[in-house]
Design a protein around this motif. Structure first.
Motif, mmCIF file in Angstrom:
data_model
loop_
_atom_site.group_PDB
_atom_site.id
_atom_site.type_symbol
_atom_site.label_atom_id
_atom_site.label_comp_id
_atom_site.label_asym_id
_atom_site.label_seq_id
_atom_site.Cartn_x
_atom_site.Cartn_y
_atom_site.Cartn_z
ATOM 1 N N HIS A 210 0.820 -1.208 0.000
ATOM 2 C CA HIS A 210 0.000 0.000 0.000
ATOM 3 C C HIS A 210 0.854 1.257 0.000
ATOM 4 O O HIS A 210 2.032 1.247 0.376
ATOM 5 C CB HIS A 210 -0.930 0.008 1.222
ATOM 6 C CG HIS A 210 -0.220 0.146 2.540
ATOM 7 N ND1 HIS A 210 0.140 1.369 3.066
ATOM 8 C CD2 HIS A 210 0.197 -0.788 3.439
ATOM 9 C CE1 HIS A 210 0.744 1.192 4.231
ATOM 10 N NE2 HIS A 210 0.794 -0.106 4.483
ATOM 11 N N GLY B 14 1.138 5.629 1.024
ATOM 12 C CA GLY B 14 0.958 6.427 2.241
ATOM 13 C C GLY B 14 2.217 7.135 2.691
ATOM 14 O O GLY B 14 2.305 7.565 3.850
ATOM 15 N N GLY C 264 1.813 6.446 6.580
ATOM 16 C CA GLY C 264 0.400 6.148 6.791
ATOM 17 C C GLY C 264 -0.067 5.030 5.879
ATOM 18 O O GLY C 264 0.713 4.416 5.159
ATOM 19 N N GLY C 265 -1.365 4.775 5.902
ATOM 20 C CA GLY C 265 -1.936 3.703 5.109
ATOM 21 C C GLY C 265 -1.929 2.387 5.862
ATOM 22 O O GLY C 265 -1.378 2.266 6.959
ATOM 23 N N SER C 266 -2.554 1.388 5.270
ATOM 24 C CA SER C 266 -2.602 0.064 5.878
ATOM 25 C C SER C 266 -2.726 -0.979 4.778
ATOM 26 O O SER C 266 -3.085 -0.669 3.638
ATOM 27 C CB SER C 266 -3.792 -0.045 6.844
ATOM 28 O OG SER C 266 -5.016 0.192 6.158
ATOM 29 N N ASN D 204 -2.752 9.668 -8.063
ATOM 30 C CA ASN D 204 -3.703 8.595 -7.750
ATOM 31 C C ASN D 204 -4.225 7.987 -9.053
ATOM 32 O O ASN D 204 -5.354 8.229 -9.465
ATOM 33 C CB ASN D 204 -4.838 9.132 -6.881
ATOM 34 C CG ASN D 204 -4.348 9.583 -5.520
ATOM 35 O OD1 ASN D 204 -3.511 8.915 -4.918
ATOM 36 N ND2 ASN D 204 -4.846 10.709 -5.042
#
Length: 244
Positions: free
Chosen positions: A41, A43, A47-49, A225
């Motif tokens: 992922h 981030g 961050g992110g998961s 994105n």
């Protein structure tokens, strides 16, 4: 869901490792020895998961969504080590989930694309696990840094606008004998700081070093994105390189 990839036999993992060094796996129960996509992922390494993108699941492949530790709880470089450990775990365990260890593809978006690149380009990361990075079937980073990641640079006091190529830069490890590579970025005018251009430089230097099984796609009109139009390109790449 939440399958640990950390080594709890030869070391004592921290609580944070137990929380983050986990994978989720989607796989077809009616097929064996299917190609595997490891997905890291994004981030910014902060961050992110872990995630299993809907665009990749249910396509007859084994998909592994890998988590990793994040800055500032650890130095951002620890994310790189975690990514390599996750790839090594997949090589050793994916047959239990109907995956083919001889057809493992590594991918991810943004920070995840950077981790995908580092885990394969820096061969020393997998040598630690008695594995050869060139046994990876293919590498498909989405908008990944090929220079040193901006969070690592930030920890060093270097601004995001100042490029750096050191041992934390995938481009530092350009060589002829890599697995096949597909680089995908958004539109150069809409992407993050020079993201297309650094991928284009990586592409050129790989070609100069003699690697011809490498392509680069710039998705016109899409910014950073850009995963929606990129996922079909990844799936096509996996299909093409799984039948060779």
């Amino acid at each position: 869901m939440d399958i640990p990839y950390y080594d709890s036999i030869n070391s004592v993992p921290s609580d944070y490792e137990r929380q983050m060094k986990l994978v989720d796996i989607s796989f077809p129960e009616d097929k064996n020895k299917v190609p595997v996509i490891i997905w890291f992922h994004g981030g910014g390494l902060t961050g992110g998961s872990k995630e299993l993108p809907d665009a990749l699941t249910g396509k007859g492949y084994c998909v592994v969504g890998a988590g990793y530790r994040l800055s500032p709880k650890v130095k951002a470089a620890e994310s790189v080590y975690d990514a390599a450990e996750a790839v090594a775990w997949v090589f050793r365990n994916i047959e239990k989930f109907h995956g083919d260890p001889e057809r493992i593809f590594v991918s991810g978006h943004s920070a995840g694309g950077y981790l995908a690149l580092m885990s394969v380009m820096d061969k020393d990361l997998l040598v630690k696990y008695d594995l050869d990075a060139n046994d990876v079937a293919g590498l498909v980073p989405f908008s990944g840094h090929t220079i040193t990641h901006f969070t690592i640079r930030q920890e060093m006091g270097i601004p995001g606008e100042q490029p750096l190529i050191d041992r934390w830069a995938p481009i530092y490890y350009v060589r002829k004998d890599t697995p096949p590579i597909l680089l995908i970025t958004g539109d150069r005018e809409k992407e993050m700081l020079g993201r297309y251009e650094e991928n284009a430089y990586f592409y050129r230097m790989m070609k100069v070093n003699g690697q011809n099984d490498i392509d680069i796609y710039e998705l016109d009109g899409y910014g950073h994105n850009m995963t929606l139009p990129a996922f079909p390109l990844l799936l096509n790449f996996v299909s093409e390189h799984s039948s060779n």
